[in-house]
Design a protein around this motif. Sequence first.
Motif, short mmCIF file in Angstrom:
data_model
loop_
_atom_site.label_atom_id
_atom_site.label_comp_id
_atom_site.label_asym_id
_atom_site.label_seq_id
_atom_site.Cartn_x
_atom_site.Cartn_y
_atom_site.Cartn_z
N VAL A 1 -2.66 4.37 -2.44
CA VAL A 1 -3.56 4.94 -1.43
C VAL A 1 -3.15 6.39 -1.12
O VAL A 1 -3.31 6.86 0.00
CB VAL A 1 -3.57 4.08 -0.14
N GLY B 1 -0.01 6.44 1.31
CA GLY B 1 -0.84 6.87 2.43
C GLY B 1 -0.02 7.11 3.68
O GLY B 1 1.21 7.08 3.67
N ILE C 1 -7.01 -3.72 7.37
CA ILE C 1 -6.67 -2.31 7.14
C ILE C 1 -7.83 -1.61 6.46
O ILE C 1 -8.44 -2.15 5.53
CB ILE C 1 -5.39 -2.20 6.27
N LEU D 1 -4.70 9.04 1.48
CA LEU D 1 -5.58 8.34 2.42
C LEU D 1 -4.87 8.06 3.74
O LEU D 1 -3.64 7.97 3.80
CB LEU D 1 -6.09 7.04 1.81
N LEU E 1 -4.52 5.29 6.73
CA LEU E 1 -4.72 3.87 6.97
C LEU E 1 -4.92 3.64 8.47
O LEU E 1 -4.08 4.04 9.28
CB LEU E 1 -3.52 3.06 6.46
N LEU F 1 0.87 -1.17 0.00
CA LEU F 1 0.00 0.00 0.00
C LEU F 1 0.91 1.22 0.00
O LEU F 1 1.67 1.44 0.95
CB LEU F 1 -0.91 0.00 1.24
N LYS G 1 -10.52 8.71 3.78
CA LYS G 1 -10.10 10.05 3.39
C LYS G 1 -9.90 10.93 4.61
O LYS G 1 -9.01 11.79 4.65
CB LYS G 1 -11.16 10.68 2.48
N VAL H 1 -0.08 6.04 7.99
CA VAL H 1 -0.65 5.09 8.95
C VAL H 1 -0.91 5.79 10.28
O VAL H 1 -0.01 6.44 10.84
CB VAL H 1 0.31 3.90 9.16
N ALA I 1 -8.69 2.12 4.63
CA ALA I 1 -8.17 3.38 4.12
C ALA I 1 -9.31 4.38 4.04
O ALA I 1 -10.31 4.14 3.36
CB ALA I 1 -7.55 3.17 2.74
#
Length: 564
Positions: A61, A24, A325, A64, A66, A21, A329, A26, A327
């Motif tokens: 991602v 993104g 997980i 995003l 996560l 991924l 916005k 985390v 994801a």
Amino acid sequence: MAQLEKRIAQGRGDEPADIVLRGGQVLCVVTGAMIQGDVAICGDTIVGIGADYDGARIIDVTGLILVPGFIDTHLHIESSLVTPFEFDRCVAPRGVTTAICDPHEIANVIGLEGIRYFQSASERTVMDIKVQLSSCVPSSHMETAGATLLADDIAQVMGHPSNIGLAEFMNYPGVMFRDPDCMDKIRLFEGAHIDGHCPQLSGKDLNAYVSAGIRTEHEATTAAEAIEKLQKGMRVLIREGSVSKDLDALHSVLTDVTSAYLCLCTDDRNPLDIGEHGHLDYMIRRLIELGCPPLAVYRAASLSAAEAFGMKDRGQIAPGKRADIVAVKSLADCDAQLVLAGGVVVDDAAFATRDIIEPVGRNSVNSPMVTPDMFRHGGNNPETPVIGILEGKIITEYLTRDIPSSDGDKRPDTTRDLTRIAVIERHGKNGNHATGFVKGFGIKQGAIASTVCHDHHNIAVVGADYDDMAVAANRLGEIEGGFVVVKDGQVLAELPLPVAGLMSLEPFETVRDMLVDLRSAARSLGVTLEEPFLQLAFLALPVIPALKITDRGMVDVHKFELIS
């Protein structure tokens, strides 16, 4: 390469990860940090975060956040009115990657066969369904269920990979007063997880209940109740279902300090409610809207839940954890854009690969032919117990009203919202039926009836007209159970639930649309409750205060006895 070595190699970057991924950030639910970098996945396990990875499959991602997959810590999938496979398809795309269920609804109808059905289904769903073993079938001695499960019966279904403990122990008087059957079940799970259920229990009685080794509790309805239970070592599950709505009352308890010991559960939501509002994603949005810290909310929805139930393999996006997980916005909007459950992308392709098993519990409605005179309610004393509905709660008030008898019958009085309620045994055991009064439906005419009637799941019917009540109850036998609305002898709307009288064989979208029709039909009778059928179902549960009704009669729950 063996799986262990493969995970290590991919985590170190010596080999491309199975899935990466990329783009993104985390959310660390331990420290609250936002961690930049890729997430590497090997099989069903996260093997790397916070670094650059190559992968056989790259998923973009970008932009995003996560977060760990959400864990519903207590629900009854049957009460979603769909099979486990349709429940999977309904809520997994919203970020629910683990559901801890208690199949005591179906177990009350068909016993161990129902539990085995859920265990088998759990082996095939995309999300991970944990099947707790039902502790109270029936919930008490004051009802007629389709089955009885003692400790020796429960022992027969122990050991399945889906099981992590004993489900909610509702018979809290049986625990406090050391009922031998209750003690046998608790001893069977000593040292393992035992889920609780003790509404309004406090003081020494609560001390005694917790001393039995019961670790979690979802029936707190006030902040003070939740705090006492936390202080006495219980993990409190904040509940927001289609009927039981405790989130607003408990949100103030959820802070960065307490979030390690609080979890989220639905207990339960139906497809209409999920479609209109959401599932755990709705709870997350609402808690943040009410001012709870986002870190505390997401921690309660994931890591705290995993820790509370001993699931050390999940709850955090970190190496060695199960690749659950979500994801999103925005943390505040909790708008799932991508979901992985055990490293599998949750999408139509994943659902299409499941091996759907045959349903169980067909033709389970075996009640006698119901006649209008069965709904007559005798008694010379005008002072009459009345169940007082508290909308959004499964606890009720114990009301008394003067209701005069005429021609040997205390008739419903719609001008005072005093409606006839009846419960009719439908398992073919004894043909019992009992009648009483309820206040809170607002019904002016006709009748509604249901075989979703916690936890014994006999026929429950509420109405202003005895003829319509009989038509509604008999129609349930013709459609193998479900929900029915009747007016002037005609069925206005219905939802067949042929799987044990609890679950539909239709897709969740169809069930959702039929629930819209049922709600509209109920309102045409004058019903004012948002969820009349689920509210009706809980009026027959004799382990929730204060006044309930079963096929054996009206129940004073505080005294834990039938009213003569």
